[in-house]
Motif scaffolding. Structure first.
Motif, PDB file in Angstrom:
ATOM      1  N   ALA A   1     -28.050 -62.184 -12.249  1.00  0.00           N
ATOM      2  CA  ALA A   1     -29.118 -61.233 -12.556  1.00  0.00           C
ATOM      3  C   ALA A   1     -28.632 -59.795 -12.442  1.00  0.00           C
ATOM      4  CB  ALA A   1     -30.283 -61.440 -11.594  1.00  0.00           C
ATOM      5  N   LEU A   2     -29.210 -58.950 -13.279  1.00  0.00           N
ATOM      6  CA  LEU A   2     -29.087 -57.498 -13.153  1.00  0.00           C
ATOM      7  C   LEU A   2     -30.367 -57.009 -12.482  1.00  0.00           C
ATOM      8  CD1 LEU A   2     -27.917 -56.652 -16.776  1.00  0.00           C
ATOM      9  CD2 LEU A   2     -26.524 -56.469 -14.716  1.00  0.00           C
ATOM     10  N   VAL A   3     -30.308 -55.881 -11.839  1.00  0.00           N
ATOM     11  CA  VAL A   3     -31.505 -55.257 -11.288  1.00  0.00           C
ATOM     12  C   VAL A   3     -31.851 -54.075 -12.170  1.00  0.00           C
ATOM     13  CG1 VAL A   3     -32.446 -53.996  -9.310  1.00  0.00           C
ATOM     14  CG2 VAL A   3     -31.071 -56.046  -8.944  1.00  0.00           C
ATOM     15  N   GLU A   4     -33.121 -53.982 -12.561  1.00  0.00           N
ATOM     16  CA  GLU A   4     -33.575 -52.887 -13.425  1.00  0.00           C
ATOM     17  C   GLU A   4     -34.310 -51.853 -12.597  1.00  0.00           C
ATOM     18  OE1 GLU A   4     -35.951 -54.537 -16.543  1.00  0.00           O
ATOM     19  OE2 GLU A   4     -34.285 -55.665 -17.381  1.00  0.00           O
ATOM     20  N   GLY A   5     -34.186 -50.599 -13.014  1.00  0.00           N
ATOM     21  CA  GLY A   5     -34.877 -49.531 -12.325  1.00  0.00           C
ATOM     22  C   GLY A   5     -35.120 -48.356 -13.244  1.00  0.00           C
ATOM     23  N   SER A   6     -35.892 -47.404 -12.743  1.00  0.00           N
ATOM     24  CA  SER A   6     -36.114 -46.155 -13.466  1.00  0.00           C
ATOM     25  C   SER A   6     -36.627 -45.123 -12.470  1.00  0.00           C
ATOM     26  CB  SER A   6     -37.118 -46.339 -14.612  1.00  0.00           C
ATOM     27  OG  SER A   6     -38.382 -46.643 -14.093  1.00  0.00           O
ATOM     28  N   GLY A   7     -36.560 -43.880 -12.891  1.00  0.00           N
ATOM     29  CA  GLY A   7     -37.047 -42.820 -12.019  1.00  0.00           C
ATOM     30  C   GLY A   7     -35.924 -42.008 -11.434  1.00  0.00           C
ATOM     31  N   THR A   8     -36.275 -41.222 -10.453  1.00  0.00           N
ATOM     32  CA  THR A   8     -35.296 -40.301  -9.899  1.00  0.00           C
ATOM     33  C   THR A   8     -34.446 -40.956  -8.817  1.00  0.00           C
ATOM     34  OG1 THR A   8     -37.048 -39.396  -8.514  1.00  0.00           O
ATOM     35  CG2 THR A   8     -36.535 -38.205 -10.516  1.00  0.00           C
ATOM     36  N   THR A   9     -34.953 -41.181  -7.621  1.00  0.00           N
ATOM     37  CA  THR A   9     -34.148 -41.787  -6.560  1.00  0.00           C
ATOM     38  C   THR A   9     -34.786 -43.088  -6.101  1.00  0.00           C
ATOM     39  OG1 THR A   9     -33.388 -39.631  -5.803  1.00  0.00           O
ATOM     40  CG2 THR A   9     -33.142 -41.453  -4.265  1.00  0.00           C
ATOM     41  N   MET A  10     -34.024 -44.163  -6.214  1.00  0.00           N
ATOM     42  CA  MET A  10     -34.510 -45.485  -5.804  1.00  0.00           C
ATOM     43  C   MET A  10     -33.424 -46.168  -4.977  1.00  0.00           C
ATOM     44  SD  MET A  10     -37.538 -45.733  -7.194  1.00  0.00           S
ATOM     45  CE  MET A  10     -37.903 -47.457  -7.031  1.00  0.00           C
ATOM     46  N   SER A  11     -33.854 -46.987  -4.013  1.00  0.00           N
ATOM     47  CA  SER A  11     -32.930 -47.754  -3.176  1.00  0.00           C
ATOM     48  C   SER A  11     -33.150 -49.240  -3.408  1.00  0.00           C
ATOM     49  CB  SER A  11     -33.156 -47.441  -1.701  1.00  0.00           C
ATOM     50  OG  SER A  11     -32.735 -46.134  -1.432  1.00  0.00           O
ATOM     51  N   TYR A  12     -32.051 -49.976  -3.449  1.00  0.00           N
ATOM     52  CA  TYR A  12     -32.095 -51.407  -3.712  1.00  0.00           C
ATOM     53  C   TYR A  12     -31.280 -52.129  -2.650  1.00  0.00           C
ATOM     54  CZ  TYR A  12     -33.631 -49.573  -8.164  1.00  0.00           C
ATOM     55  OH  TYR A  12     -34.321 -48.869  -9.127  1.00  0.00           O
TER      56      TYR A  12
ATOM     57  N   THR B   1     -35.398 -41.850 -16.541  1.00  0.00           N
ATOM     58  CA  THR B   1     -34.228 -42.587 -17.025  1.00  0.00           C
ATOM     59  C   THR B   1     -34.320 -44.035 -16.571  1.00  0.00           C
ATOM     60  OG1 THR B   1     -32.865 -40.598 -16.925  1.00  0.00           O
ATOM     61  CG2 THR B   1     -31.709 -42.699 -16.988  1.00  0.00           C
ATOM     62  N   SER B   2     -34.285 -44.956 -17.517  1.00  0.00           N
ATOM     63  CA  SER B   2     -34.251 -46.387 -17.199  1.00  0.00           C
ATOM     64  C   SER B   2     -32.799 -46.831 -17.098  1.00  0.00           C
ATOM     65  CB  SER B   2     -34.955 -47.186 -18.292  1.00  0.00           C
ATOM     66  OG  SER B   2     -36.313 -46.833 -18.333  1.00  0.00           O
ATOM     67  N   TYR B   3     -32.525 -47.782 -16.208  1.00  0.00           N
ATOM     68  CA  TYR B   3     -31.144 -48.227 -16.005  1.00  0.00           C
ATOM     69  C   TYR B   3     -31.125 -49.658 -15.512  1.00  0.00           C
ATOM     70  CZ  TYR B   3     -32.522 -46.783 -11.314  1.00  0.00           C
ATOM     71  OH  TYR B   3     -33.206 -46.630 -10.126  1.00  0.00           O
ATOM     72  N   THR B   4     -29.954 -50.256 -15.550  1.00  0.00           N
ATOM     73  CA  THR B   4     -29.711 -51.552 -14.919  1.00  0.00           C
ATOM     74  C   THR B   4     -28.536 -51.390 -13.959  1.00  0.00           C
ATOM     75  OG1 THR B   4     -28.226 -52.270 -16.692  1.00  0.00           O
ATOM     76  CG2 THR B   4     -30.548 -52.909 -16.884  1.00  0.00           C
ATOM     77  N   ILE B   5     -28.563 -52.202 -12.912  1.00  0.00           N
ATOM     78  CA  ILE B   5     -27.488 -52.184 -11.914  1.00  0.00           C
ATOM     79  C   ILE B   5     -26.825 -53.553 -11.922  1.00  0.00           C
ATOM     80  CG2 ILE B   5     -26.867 -51.818  -9.501  1.00  0.00           C
ATOM     81  CD1 ILE B   5     -29.631 -50.410  -9.203  1.00  0.00           C
ATOM     82  N   GLY B   6     -25.526 -53.560 -12.134  1.00  0.00           N
ATOM     83  CA  GLY B   6     -24.753 -54.793 -12.110  1.00  0.00           C
ATOM     84  C   GLY B   6     -23.684 -54.729 -11.038  1.00  0.00           C
ATOM     85  N   LEU B   7     -23.298 -55.885 -10.549  1.00  0.00           N
ATOM     86  CA  LEU B   7     -22.220 -55.997  -9.561  1.00  0.00           C
ATOM     87  C   LEU B   7     -21.114 -56.868 -10.131  1.00  0.00           C
ATOM     88  CD1 LEU B   7     -24.211 -56.639  -6.247  1.00  0.00           C
ATOM     89  CD2 LEU B   7     -23.495 -54.454  -7.229  1.00  0.00           C
ATOM     90  N   SER B   8     -19.870 -56.490  -9.862  1.00  0.00           N
ATOM     91  CA  SER B   8     -18.728 -57.285 -10.314  1.00  0.00           C
ATOM     92  C   SER B   8     -18.570 -58.515  -9.424  1.00  0.00           C
ATOM     93  CB  SER B   8     -17.451 -56.441 -10.283  1.00  0.00           C
ATOM     94  OG  SER B   8     -17.055 -56.210  -8.939  1.00  0.00           O
ATOM     95  N   GLN B   9     -17.673 -59.387  -9.826  1.00  0.00           N
ATOM     96  CA  GLN B   9     -17.393 -60.608  -9.057  1.00  0.00           C
ATOM     97  C   GLN B   9     -16.625 -60.330  -7.773  1.00  0.00           C
ATOM     98  OE1 GLN B   9     -15.712 -63.820 -11.498  1.00  0.00           O
ATOM     99  NE2 GLN B   9     -16.129 -62.519 -13.248  1.00  0.00           N
ATOM    100  N   GLY B  10     -15.917 -59.206  -7.736  1.00  0.00           N
ATOM    101  CA  GLY B  10     -14.999 -59.015  -6.620  1.00  0.00           C
ATOM    102  C   GLY B  10     -13.929 -60.078  -6.710  1.00  0.00           C
ATOM    103  N   ASN B  11     -13.478 -60.564  -5.575  1.00  0.00           N
ATOM    104  CA  ASN B  11     -12.565 -61.718  -5.570  1.00  0.00           C
ATOM    105  C   ASN B  11     -13.401 -62.962  -5.832  1.00  0.00           C
ATOM    106  OD1 ASN B  11     -10.109 -60.361  -4.833  1.00  0.00           O
ATOM    107  ND2 ASN B  11     -10.945 -60.157  -2.765  1.00  0.00           N
ATOM    108  N   GLY B  12     -12.835 -63.937  -6.456  1.00  0.00           N
ATOM    109  CA  GLY B  12     -13.562 -65.175  -6.702  1.00  0.00           C
ATOM    110  C   GLY B  12     -14.353 -65.126  -7.990  1.00  0.00           C
ATOM    111  N   SER B  13     -15.551 -65.720  -7.949  1.00  0.00           N
ATOM    112  CA  SER B  13     -16.400 -65.808  -9.134  1.00  0.00           C
ATOM    113  C   SER B  13     -17.830 -65.506  -8.713  1.00  0.00           C
ATOM    114  CB  SER B  13     -16.313 -67.207  -9.731  1.00  0.00           C
ATOM    115  OG  SER B  13     -16.886 -68.140  -8.827  1.00  0.00           O
ATOM    116  N   TYR B  14     -18.734 -65.492  -9.697  1.00  0.00           N
ATOM    117  CA  TYR B  14     -20.136 -65.296  -9.339  1.00  0.00           C
ATOM    118  C   TYR B  14     -20.687 -66.503  -8.591  1.00  0.00           C
ATOM    119  CZ  TYR B  14     -20.332 -61.025 -12.062  1.00  0.00           C
ATOM    120  OH  TYR B  14     -20.122 -59.749 -12.519  1.00  0.00           O
TER     121      TYR B  14
ATOM    122  N   ASN C   1     -26.984 -51.641   0.820  1.00  0.00           N
ATOM    123  CA  ASN C   1     -27.939 -50.882   0.017  1.00  0.00           C
ATOM    124  C   ASN C   1     -27.225 -50.145  -1.112  1.00  0.00           C
ATOM    125  OD1 ASN C   1     -30.815 -49.952  -0.121  1.00  0.00           O
ATOM    126  ND2 ASN C   1     -29.775 -47.987  -0.090  1.00  0.00           N
ATOM    127  N   ILE C   2     -27.905 -50.072  -2.238  1.00  0.00           N
ATOM    128  CA  ILE C   2     -27.441 -49.261  -3.365  1.00  0.00           C
ATOM    129  C   ILE C   2     -28.544 -48.256  -3.663  1.00  0.00           C
ATOM    130  CG2 ILE C   2     -26.805 -49.237  -5.806  1.00  0.00           C
ATOM    131  CD1 ILE C   2     -25.828 -52.149  -5.427  1.00  0.00           C
TER     132      ILE C   2
END
Length: 163
Positions: free
Chosen positions: A125-136, A78-91, A69-70
């Motif tokens: 994909a990125l995940v988009e969100g807005s507002g105060t507290t949200m869980s993904y 506030t509008s935002y996007t959430i991205g994740l890195s590749q970590g080890n390896g690739s997407y 969970n994030i």
């Protein structure tokens, strides 16, 4: 020497005289407007719960699933996007490692596993969100029938919130 400044209506206004001053000052009635301003900047904070797959059985024909969970808390509206890195390896194939041993997995934006959660490049994909507290939820999948050596496997993925 004190010099008086003449004003046609000086009797109607209070006079201020000072023995040190070379001028006599007259206070005139009036209105002064001044502006007050404040600039607020959006702020966001992130909290994560790791994806824990538990134990992997290399003899099963079933993919192993896990959920993390994030949580994002931002200033109101506030509008935002959430991205994740590749970590080890690739997407295409993230990798958990144990020394030089590797175990393929990936992270998705939904249970349907149609969109790899990434940075918006390479078909992710990125995940988009807005507002105060949200869980993904973060949905993780380890494909079946991999045969890595026994051990503890891990990866580190960076969460980036852009607002």
């Amino acid at each position: 020497m004190i010099k008086e400044v003449s004003h046609p209506e000086k009797a109607a206004y209070p006079q201020v005289r000072s023995s040190r001053s070379l001028l006599t000052c007259f206070w005139l009635a009036g209105t002064v407007v001044f502006m007050i301003s404040l600039q607020l900047f959006a702020t966001c904070s992130v909290d994560t719960q790791s994806v824990n797959f538990g134990s992997y059985d290399s003899f099963t024909s079933q993919n192993l699933e896990g959920v993390g969970n994030i949580s994002v808390t931002c200033s109101a509206s506030t509008s935002y996007t959430i991205g994740l890195s590749q970590g080890n390896g690739s997407y295409a194939a993230r990798l958990m490692t144990n020394g030089s041993s590797k175990l393929v997995y990936n992270l998705y934006t939904s249970l349907t596993q149609t969109a790899v959660w990434g940075d918006g490049t390479s078909g992710t994909a990125l995940v988009e969100g807005s507002g105060t507290t949200m869980s993904y939820p973060v949905y993780g999948i380890i494909p079946a029938e991999q045969t890595p050596p026994v051990g503890v496997y891990s990866d580190a993925v960076t969460v980036t919130v852009t607002f």
